[in-house]
Scaffold this motif. Structure first.
Motif, PDB file in Angstrom:
ATOM      1  N   ARG A  91       0.827  -1.221   0.000  1.00  0.00           N
ATOM      2  CA  ARG A  91       0.000   0.000   0.000  1.00  0.00           C
ATOM      3  C   ARG A  91       0.851   1.255   0.000  1.00  0.00           C
ATOM      4  NH1 ARG A  91      -3.824  -2.722   2.748  1.00  0.00           N
ATOM      5  NH2 ARG A  91      -5.953  -2.345   2.046  1.00  0.00           N
ATOM      6  N   PRO A 101     -17.279   0.760  -5.091  1.00  0.00           N
ATOM      7  CA  PRO A 101     -16.059   1.248  -4.460  1.00  0.00           C
ATOM      8  C   PRO A 101     -14.859   0.394  -4.875  1.00  0.00           C
ATOM      9  CG  PRO A 101     -17.714   0.630  -2.808  1.00  0.00           C
ATOM     10  CD  PRO A 101     -18.291   0.326  -4.130  1.00  0.00           C
ATOM     11  N   PRO A 111     -10.567   0.074  -4.066  1.00  0.00           N
ATOM     12  CA  PRO A 111      -9.505   0.625  -3.224  1.00  0.00           C
ATOM     13  C   PRO A 111      -8.427   1.341  -4.040  1.00  0.00           C
ATOM     14  CG  PRO A 111      -9.315  -1.760  -3.384  1.00  0.00           C
ATOM     15  CD  PRO A 111     -10.599  -1.384  -4.058  1.00  0.00           C
ATOM     16  N   GLY A 112      -7.833   2.362  -3.432  1.00  0.00           N
ATOM     17  CA  GLY A 112      -6.745   3.102  -4.092  1.00  0.00           C
ATOM     18  C   GLY A 112      -5.646   2.186  -4.626  1.00  0.00           C
ATOM     19  N   ARG A 167      -5.558  -7.444  -4.093  1.00  0.00           N
ATOM     20  CA  ARG A 167      -6.355  -8.654  -4.380  1.00  0.00           C
ATOM     21  C   ARG A 167      -5.496  -9.731  -5.035  1.00  0.00           C
ATOM     22  NH1 ARG A 167     -11.622  -5.241  -6.495  1.00  0.00           N
ATOM     23  NH2 ARG A 167     -11.984  -4.228  -4.478  1.00  0.00           N
ATOM     24  N   GLN A 194     -20.377  -4.460  -2.990  1.00  0.00           N
ATOM     25  CA  GLN A 194     -19.024  -4.625  -3.534  1.00  0.00           C
ATOM     26  C   GLN A 194     -18.772  -6.093  -3.843  1.00  0.00           C
ATOM     27  OE1 GLN A 194     -15.881  -3.163  -0.949  1.00  0.00           O
ATOM     28  NE2 GLN A 194     -14.555  -2.672  -2.681  1.00  0.00           N
ATOM     29  N   ALA A 199     -19.129   0.260   5.408  1.00  0.00           N
ATOM     30  CA  ALA A 199     -17.885  -0.515   5.239  1.00  0.00           C
ATOM     31  C   ALA A 199     -17.212  -0.886   6.570  1.00  0.00           C
ATOM     32  CB  ALA A 199     -16.891   0.197   4.316  1.00  0.00           C
ATOM     33  N   ILE A 228     -13.291  -6.752   4.366  1.00  0.00           N
ATOM     34  CA  ILE A 228     -13.851  -6.908   3.022  1.00  0.00           C
ATOM     35  C   ILE A 228     -12.744  -7.352   2.060  1.00  0.00           C
ATOM     36  CG2 ILE A 228     -14.974  -5.737   1.087  1.00  0.00           C
ATOM     37  CD1 ILE A 228     -16.448  -3.990   3.174  1.00  0.00           C
ATOM     38  N   GLU A 229     -11.661  -6.604   2.036  1.00  0.00           N
ATOM     39  CA  GLU A 229     -10.516  -7.007   1.217  1.00  0.00           C
ATOM     40  C   GLU A 229      -9.734  -8.094   1.973  1.00  0.00           C
ATOM     41  OE1 GLU A 229     -10.085  -5.806  -1.749  1.00  0.00           O
ATOM     42  OE2 GLU A 229     -11.317  -3.983  -1.706  1.00  0.00           O
TER      43      GLU A 229
HETATM   44  P1  XMP Z   1     -11.822  -3.518   4.505  1.00  0.00           P
HETATM   45  O1  XMP Z   1     -10.977  -4.462   3.731  1.00  0.00           O
HETATM   46  O2  XMP Z   1     -11.014  -2.687   5.472  1.00  0.00           O
HETATM   47  O3  XMP Z   1     -12.393  -2.498   3.427  1.00  0.00           O
HETATM   48  O4  XMP Z   1     -12.994  -4.169   5.161  1.00  0.00           O
HETATM   49  C1  XMP Z   1     -13.393  -1.536   3.657  1.00  0.00           C
HETATM   50  C2  XMP Z   1     -13.583  -0.743   2.369  1.00  0.00           C
HETATM   51  O5  XMP Z   1     -12.428   0.060   2.096  1.00  0.00           O
HETATM   52  C3  XMP Z   1     -11.845  -0.300   0.853  1.00  0.00           C
HETATM   53  N1  XMP Z   1     -10.383  -0.288   1.022  1.00  0.00           N
HETATM   54  C4  XMP Z   1      -9.570   0.687   0.605  1.00  0.00           C
HETATM   55  N2  XMP Z   1      -9.808   1.819  -0.049  1.00  0.00           N
HETATM   56  N3  XMP Z   1      -7.505   2.332  -0.042  1.00  0.00           N
HETATM   57  C5  XMP Z   1      -8.780   2.645  -0.372  1.00  0.00           C
HETATM   58  O6  XMP Z   1      -8.970   3.695  -0.998  1.00  0.00           O
HETATM   59  C6  XMP Z   1      -7.169   1.199   0.620  1.00  0.00           C
HETATM   60  O7  XMP Z   1      -6.010   0.947   0.900  1.00  0.00           O
HETATM   61  C7  XMP Z   1      -8.265   0.336   0.961  1.00  0.00           C
HETATM   62  N4  XMP Z   1      -8.337  -0.836   1.613  1.00  0.00           N
HETATM   63  C8  XMP Z   1      -9.651  -1.214   1.624  1.00  0.00           C
HETATM   64  C9  XMP Z   1     -12.396  -1.675   0.523  1.00  0.00           C
HETATM   65  O8  XMP Z   1     -12.413  -1.925  -0.876  1.00  0.00           O
HETATM   66  C10 XMP Z   1     -13.773  -1.617   1.134  1.00  0.00           C
HETATM   67  O9  XMP Z   1     -14.693  -0.975   0.273  1.00  0.00           O
END
Ligand code: XMP
Length: 430
Positions: free
Chosen positions: A216, A307, A309-310, A316, A351, A385, A427-428
């Motif tokens: 990240r 949505p 992620p950045g 993934r 999602q 989320a 989620i991820e």
């Molecule tokens: P998790 O995996 O924490 O994800 O349950 C919650 C939501 O956030 C998104 N996500 C991210 N979005 N940068 C982002 O902009 C990130 O590093 C990141 N990690 C998780 C994820 O897709 C879900 O919608």
């Protein structure tokens, strides 16, 4: 802003945003301000028609109940109070008013006009943006996400080629995503778009890096470096466009809010690059951002994009990213999205995506042993989320997606469905 406005003063309610949305749903613009706004500042706001004092669970701060300056009652606006008994209000409610009660206050007491809609918003913003920007140039990082796409479309309408969009392809985009950014903005909207193919650069930096947080950080830092390099090549840029939306502003802190999250932005650009910010969506809730995008002619698929992620597909493709597994993630994700769209699930599920781990399992293909990667399917629903439940997918759709993945995606011999809620799973997967 020419539209009538109802001002909500935050006296510790957790439902300020919900109330603002309800008023906007009646066609009247509404904004939230801190309880200690001065009467002069309140009177200086444009087109105020009424004020709501919105009390609630966080009213008491450090043992003292927060209150407004009593001179607020003498500003000449009808005042409604929620959880705040006082003789001076036109209306008082112990809890949030019903829709009819709200309607009566907004239209009968305040005499507000229902003139809040996206056509008027866009017309206003175009005028304001032209005034703010003049003949200068604006730089915008255009990821293809909903917010940056709508900012781009609005700025193109206001200042055309004075907007310079930079789209960085870090190689972790979904299938056809960069192409669609180019097609929509460069080909159809005639935008000034710089496309940066940084695929090799990002994948090079990520080579052998297995730790999710390091992945990240590398992706984030490299993105800023690439964007900065492009910005330095340009001349005469004085403004930086950003997709800040109203929830970002609300969350970044009211006086009584418990959870304070810092206002996110592109950030990280060096101090010597002294840009003034242009944030034309900062008054809009997400559903309004989407309505604005549609009104500006953006395609439905871009405006209702789920949505993402950045760090993109980078989180993934588990562990150290390889091109082989990255392609398996991209191709399987495209199949899942295609089948979800055909089944109408894209409108239902919050999602959904696929994951490819960094281990193999034994299988059999064409009467011979094979040793390939699995693909994991994830489909979740959530409001914020923070917690999530899984979608109870029909067996038929799981079967269809599985058949296609096993037939069309290289290096894959097995498909699994993740039925874990959040918590305990996020989620991820990384
Ligand atoms: P998790 O995996 O924490 O994800 O349950 C919650 C939501 O956030 C998104 N996500 C991210 N979005 N940068 C982002 O902009 C990130 O590093 C990141 N990690 C998780 C994820 O897709 C879900 O919608």
């Amino acid at each position: 802003m020419k539209q009538d406005m109802i001002v909500i003063l935050d006296l510790g309610s957790t439902k300020n945003a919900a109330l603002a949305r309800e008023i906007r749903a009646l066609g009247v613009y509404s904004e939230i301000y801190p309880h200690d706004i001065t009467p002069d500042a309140l009177k200086a706001l444009p087109n105020v028609r009424g004020v709501i004092l919105n009390g609630g669970e966080n009213r008491v701060v450090d043992g003292v109940a927060v209150d407004v300056d009593p001179a607020i009652y003498d500003c000449g606006f009808p005042v409604m109070a929620v959880d705040h008994p006082t003789a001076k209000c036109a209306k008082q409610f112990a809890a949030l008013p019903t829709e009819d009660e709200l309607r009566a206050f907004v239209f009968d007491d305040c005499k507000a006009e229902a003139n809040w809609n996206m056509k008027n918003f866009i017309a206003d913003q175009v005028e304001l943006l032209r005034e703010q920007i003049g003949d200068k140039k604006v730089l915008l990082a255009l990821s293809g996400g909903v917010d940056s796409s709508v900012v781009a479309a609005l700025l193109i309408k206001a200042i055309g080629k004075q907007l310079v969009c930079v789209h960085v392809n870090h190689g972790l985009m979904r299938k056809d995503e960069s192409e669609s950014v180019i097609r929509v903005f460069r080909d159809e909207m005639n935008a000034n778009l710089i496309y940066v193919d940084a695929v090799d650069r990002f994948l090079g930096k990520l080579e052998g890096v297995a730790d999710p947080e390091r992945k990240r950080k590398i992706i984030g830092a490299e993105f800023i470096r690439v964007f900065e390099e492009e910005a330095r090549k340009l001349e005469g840029i004085e403004f930086l466009g950003q997709g800040t939306i109203y929830p970002d502003i609300i969350e970044s802190g009211t006086k009584t809010a418990k959870t304070v999250k810092s206002h996110h932005n592109v950030g990280g650009l060096p101090e010597d690059m002294n840009f003034e910010l242009v944030e034309p969506l900062k008054q809009l809730f997400k559903d309004e951002v989407r309505a604005c995008g549609l009104e500006l002619g953006l395609p439905h698929s871009m405006v209702f994009r789920q949505p993402f992620p950045g760090p993109g597909l980078g989180v993934r493709c588990l562990g150290a990213i390889t091109r082989e597994r990255l392609e398996a993630v991209r191709e399987s994700d495209a199949i899942l999205r295609d089948e979800f769209e055909k089944a109408g699930l894209d409108k239902k599920v919050w999602q959904y995506f696929t994951i490819v781990p960094d281990f193999k399992s034994v299988g059999v293909r064409d009467n011979a042993r094979c040793y390939d990667y699995p693909v994991i399917i994830r489909a979740v629903n959530t409001v914020d989320a923070m917690t999530a439940t899984i979608e109870r997918l029909d067996w038929d759709i799981l079967q269809k997606v599985t058949d296609r993945i096993l037939k069309e995606v290289k290096n894959v011999n097995r498909v699994c469905y993740d039925i874990s809620p959040k918590p305990t799973a996020t989620i991820e997967w990384e």
